[in-house]
Design a protein around this motif. Structure first.
Motif, PDB file in Angstrom:
ATOM      1  N   THR A   5      46.727  37.405  30.987  1.00 13.43           N
ATOM      2  CA  THR A   5      45.333  37.847  30.866  1.00 13.43           C
ATOM      3  C   THR A   5      44.596  37.655  32.192  1.00 13.43           C
ATOM      4  OG1 THR A   5      44.747  35.663  30.015  1.00 13.43           O
ATOM      5  CG2 THR A   5      45.201  37.389  28.395  1.00 13.43           C
ATOM      6  N   PRO A   6      43.529  38.419  32.427  1.00 16.86           N
ATOM      7  CA  PRO A   6      42.807  38.304  33.690  1.00 16.86           C
ATOM      8  C   PRO A   6      42.247  36.898  33.917  1.00 16.86           C
ATOM      9  CG  PRO A   6      42.147  40.296  32.525  1.00 16.86           C
ATOM     10  CD  PRO A   6      42.979  39.497  31.577  1.00 16.86           C
ATOM     11  N   ALA A   7      42.423  36.400  35.135  1.00 14.35           N
ATOM     12  CA  ALA A   7      41.894  35.085  35.504  1.00 14.35           C
ATOM     13  C   ALA A   7      40.563  35.197  36.235  1.00 14.35           C
ATOM     14  CB  ALA A   7      42.904  34.348  36.382  1.00 14.35           C
ATOM     15  N   VAL A   8      40.301  36.346  36.882  1.00 14.69           N
ATOM     16  CA  VAL A   8      39.105  36.443  37.732  1.00 14.69           C
ATOM     17  C   VAL A   8      38.260  37.677  37.447  1.00 14.69           C
ATOM     18  CG1 VAL A   8      40.088  35.045  39.598  1.00 14.69           C
ATOM     19  CG2 VAL A   8      40.446  37.528  39.612  1.00 14.69           C
ATOM     20  N   ALA A   9      38.493  38.360  36.314  1.00 18.57           N
ATOM     21  CA  ALA A   9      37.615  39.465  35.934  1.00 18.57           C
ATOM     22  C   ALA A   9      36.213  38.910  35.686  1.00 18.57           C
ATOM     23  CB  ALA A   9      38.131  40.158  34.679  1.00 18.57           C
ATOM     24  N   GLY A  10      35.210  39.593  36.208  1.00 19.67           N
ATOM     25  CA  GLY A  10      33.837  39.098  36.103  1.00 19.67           C
ATOM     26  C   GLY A  10      33.444  38.196  37.246  1.00 19.67           C
ATOM     27  N   MET A  11      34.416  37.866  38.101  1.00 17.70           N
ATOM     28  CA  MET A  11      34.139  37.052  39.294  1.00 17.70           C
ATOM     29  C   MET A  11      34.506  37.822  40.564  1.00 17.70           C
ATOM     30  SD  MET A  11      35.331  33.226  38.085  1.00 17.70           S
ATOM     31  CE  MET A  11      36.870  33.746  37.358  1.00 17.70           C
ATOM     32  N   PHE A  12      35.781  38.175  40.689  1.00 20.32           N
ATOM     33  CA  PHE A  12      36.238  38.898  41.879  1.00 20.32           C
ATOM     34  C   PHE A  12      36.017  40.405  41.746  1.00 20.32           C
ATOM     35  CE2 PHE A  12      37.881  34.889  42.869  1.00 20.32           C
ATOM     36  CZ  PHE A  12      38.434  34.876  44.140  1.00 20.32           C
ATOM     37  N   TYR A  13      35.921  40.867  40.512  1.00 25.38           N
ATOM     38  CA  TYR A  13      35.674  42.285  40.233  1.00 25.38           C
ATOM     39  C   TYR A  13      35.042  42.374  38.843  1.00 25.38           C
ATOM     40  CZ  TYR A  13      40.015  41.749  37.581  1.00 25.38           C
ATOM     41  OH  TYR A  13      40.978  41.309  36.696  1.00 25.38           O
ATOM     42  N   PRO A  14      34.375  43.502  38.527  1.00 23.74           N
ATOM     43  CA  PRO A  14      33.697  43.613  37.228  1.00 23.74           C
ATOM     44  C   PRO A  14      34.649  43.526  36.040  1.00 23.74           C
ATOM     45  CG  PRO A  14      32.880  45.277  38.756  1.00 23.74           C
ATOM     46  CD  PRO A  14      34.080  44.649  39.412  1.00 23.74           C
ATOM     47  N   SER A  22      33.460  52.112  38.722  1.00 26.45           N
ATOM     48  CA  SER A  22      32.357  52.396  39.642  1.00 26.45           C
ATOM     49  C   SER A  22      32.480  51.562  40.908  1.00 26.45           C
ATOM     50  CB  SER A  22      31.019  52.121  38.942  1.00 26.45           C
ATOM     51  OG  SER A  22      29.943  52.315  39.826  1.00 26.45           O
ATOM     52  N   SER A  23      32.861  50.294  40.762  1.00 23.69           N
ATOM     53  CA  SER A  23      33.028  49.399  41.899  1.00 23.69           C
ATOM     54  C   SER A  23      34.138  49.894  42.821  1.00 23.69           C
ATOM     55  CB  SER A  23      33.336  47.981  41.408  1.00 23.69           C
ATOM     56  OG  SER A  23      33.629  47.123  42.481  1.00 23.69           O
ATOM     57  N   ILE A  24      35.256  50.316  42.231  1.00 24.30           N
ATOM     58  CA  ILE A  24      36.375  50.813  43.033  1.00 24.30           C
ATOM     59  C   ILE A  24      35.980  52.094  43.773  1.00 24.30           C
ATOM     60  CG2 ILE A  24      38.713  51.774  42.904  1.00 24.30           C
ATOM     61  CD1 ILE A  24      39.215  49.781  40.581  1.00 24.30           C
ATOM     62  N   LYS A  25      35.280  52.982  43.078  1.00 25.74           N
ATOM     63  CA  LYS A  25      34.802  54.207  43.728  1.00 25.74           C
ATOM     64  C   LYS A  25      33.928  53.880  44.934  1.00 25.74           C
ATOM     65  CE  LYS A  25      32.209  58.470  42.826  1.00 25.74           C
ATOM     66  NZ  LYS A  25      31.459  59.259  41.809  1.00 25.74           N
ATOM     67  N   TYR A  56      35.736  42.120  45.413  1.00 25.61           N
ATOM     68  CA  TYR A  56      35.612  43.513  45.835  1.00 25.61           C
ATOM     69  C   TYR A  56      34.391  43.759  46.721  1.00 25.61           C
ATOM     70  CZ  TYR A  56      39.337  45.229  42.710  1.00 25.61           C
ATOM     71  OH  TYR A  56      40.539  45.492  42.109  1.00 25.61           O
ATOM     72  N   GLU A  57      33.312  43.030  46.501  1.00 26.90           N
ATOM     73  CA  GLU A  57      32.102  43.249  47.310  1.00 26.90           C
ATOM     74  C   GLU A  57      32.325  42.848  48.763  1.00 26.90           C
ATOM     75  OE1 GLU A  57      28.784  40.450  46.547  1.00 26.90           O
ATOM     76  OE2 GLU A  57      30.173  39.491  45.123  1.00 26.90           O
ATOM     77  N   TYR A  58      33.297  41.990  49.007  1.00 19.02           N
ATOM     78  CA  TYR A  58      33.590  41.534  50.371  1.00 19.02           C
ATOM     79  C   TYR A  58      34.751  42.307  50.996  1.00 19.02           C
ATOM     80  CZ  TYR A  58      30.734  37.636  48.772  1.00 19.02           C
ATOM     81  OH  TYR A  58      29.720  36.882  48.268  1.00 19.02           O
ATOM     82  N   SER A  59      35.879  42.345  50.301  1.00 21.37           N
ATOM     83  CA  SER A  59      37.095  42.919  50.900  1.00 21.37           C
ATOM     84  C   SER A  59      37.526  44.242  50.289  1.00 21.37           C
ATOM     85  CB  SER A  59      38.257  41.924  50.789  1.00 21.37           C
ATOM     86  OG  SER A  59      38.668  41.770  49.434  1.00 21.37           O
ATOM     87  N   GLY A  60      36.870  44.661  49.216  1.00 22.78           N
ATOM     88  CA  GLY A  60      37.276  45.890  48.533  1.00 22.78           C
ATOM     89  C   GLY A  60      37.333  47.116  49.427  1.00 22.78           C
ATOM     90  N   PRO A  61      36.330  47.339  50.296  1.00 24.89           N
ATOM     91  CA  PRO A  61      36.394  48.518  51.167  1.00 24.89           C
ATOM     92  C   PRO A  61      37.596  48.507  52.107  1.00 24.89           C
ATOM     93  CG  PRO A  61      34.139  47.725  51.028  1.00 24.89           C
ATOM     94  CD  PRO A  61      34.994  46.688  50.357  1.00 24.89           C
ATOM     95  N   ILE A  62      37.967  47.325  52.623  1.00 27.23           N
ATOM     96  CA  ILE A  62      39.135  47.247  53.505  1.00 27.23           C
ATOM     97  C   ILE A  62      40.397  47.520  52.698  1.00 27.23           C
ATOM     98  CG2 ILE A  62      40.396  45.841  55.178  1.00 27.23           C
ATOM     99  CD1 ILE A  62      37.463  46.585  55.920  1.00 27.23           C
ATOM    100  N   ALA A  63      40.509  46.912  51.520  1.00 22.35           N
ATOM    101  CA  ALA A  63      41.667  47.165  50.655  1.00 22.35           C
ATOM    102  C   ALA A  63      41.778  48.644  50.316  1.00 22.35           C
ATOM    103  CB  ALA A  63      41.560  46.340  49.378  1.00 22.35           C
ATOM    104  N   ALA A  64      40.646  49.301  50.124  1.00 22.04           N
ATOM    105  CA  ALA A  64      40.657  50.723  49.747  1.00 22.04           C
ATOM    106  C   ALA A  64      41.339  51.585  50.803  1.00 22.04           C
ATOM    107  CB  ALA A  64      39.234  51.209  49.496  1.00 22.04           C
TER     108      ALA A  64
END
Length: 278
Positions: A5-14, A22-25, A56-64
């Motif tokens: 099960t997710p360990a960081v949903a709601g923390m590292f990503y929605p 929407s966040s990934i987009k 995702y708010e910090y590194s998501g764009p680079i990962a994308a």
């Protein structure tokens, strides 16, 4: 079947699917992202990529950038390697079977190849507990679910032991699996941690130069001499070794930035890089 099960949903990503999509987009369209949505029109064969694993708010764009680069591929198997931040479980661990759950659905572990990689390299042990709390592999999964419409399985690898000798064994074992199945390799790591922005840029530039030159010996040398605080250095090295074994002749830096570049707070930052091996 065991469910991780997710360990960081709601923390590292929605934690809801709509917010997550929407966040990934937004990551893809961000000024530090590729600036466009997948799939990529470029069908050049990419063997593996390096991706960050912060929120995702910090590194998501680079990962994308990495995910956009591989979005035209159709792997049957995705091998994801990352560092065990919690230090729990085995020194090097995969999982025998089960699914990893995200807000976007479930992804099946490739039980057959998990068992096979354990046979190839006995230091890679079958242990679900090692994977229960860490974020480094988990945050990659929603991105994969968004860029790939086809069914794929994963082989998760999490490392406490990130030594030179360990990563050589791991990298070669990954390559053997990838030779028998259409595979994408993802090395999950952030770079310099909690240093001023200019210092992080300088440190990471040196280490990235070793990565793009495909020189694992130089990589470990710079890591030690400059004391670069890249958390998943063993994941980077394993990915480099596996990709070289699979015929990679070059590595391309798609994007580098720090959390300070993205948020504007440059006093204490973490570095992120998107690198592709072709």
């Amino acid at each position: 079947m065991q469910v991780r099960t997710p360990a960081v949903a709601g923390m590292f990503y929605p934690k809801t699917s709509q917010e997550l999509k929407s966040s990934i987009k937004n990551c893809f369209l961000h000024k530090y992202g590729p600036g466009k949505l997948p799939p990529s029109p470029d069908d050049e064969k990419i063997i593996g990529v390096i991706c960050p694993h912060a929120g995702y708010e910090y590194s998501g764009p680079i990962a994308a950038n990495s995910y956009y680069a591989i979005s035209s591929q159709r792997p049957e198997l995705v091998i994801i390697i990352g560092p065990n931040h919690w230090g729990i479980g085995r020194n090097v661990a995969t999982m025998k079977e089960g699914v990893w759950r995200t807000p976007l659905g479930d992804i099946e572990v490739d039980a057959e190849n998990s068992i096979e990689i354990n046979k190839i390299c006995k230091s890679i042990e079958l242990d679900s507990f090692s994977h229960t709390r860490d974020h480094c592999l988990e945050v990659q999964l929603p991105m994969l679910q968004e860029i790939f419409s086809h069914k794929f399985k994963i082989l998760p690898l999490i490392l406490i032991d990130q030594s030179y000798n360990a990563t050589r064994e791991i990298g070669k074992a990954i390559a053997k699996i990838a030779k028998i199945k259409n595979t994408m390799i993802i090395g999950s790591s952030d770079f310099t941690h909690y240093e001023p922005n200019d210092f992080a840029h300088a440190q990471d530039k040196s280490l990235i130069e070793a990565v793009v030159s495909l020189d694992v010996d130089k990589f470990y040398k710079i890591l030690q001499e400059k004391q670069v605080s890249a958390c998943g250095y063993g994941a980077i090295a394993s990915t480099m070794i596996a990709c070289k074994e699979l015929g990679a002749t070059k590595a391309i830096l798609n994007k580098y930035a720090t959390s300070g570049d993205i948020t504007g707070d440059k006093s204490s930052v973490v570095g992120y890089a998107s690198i592709a091996f072709v």
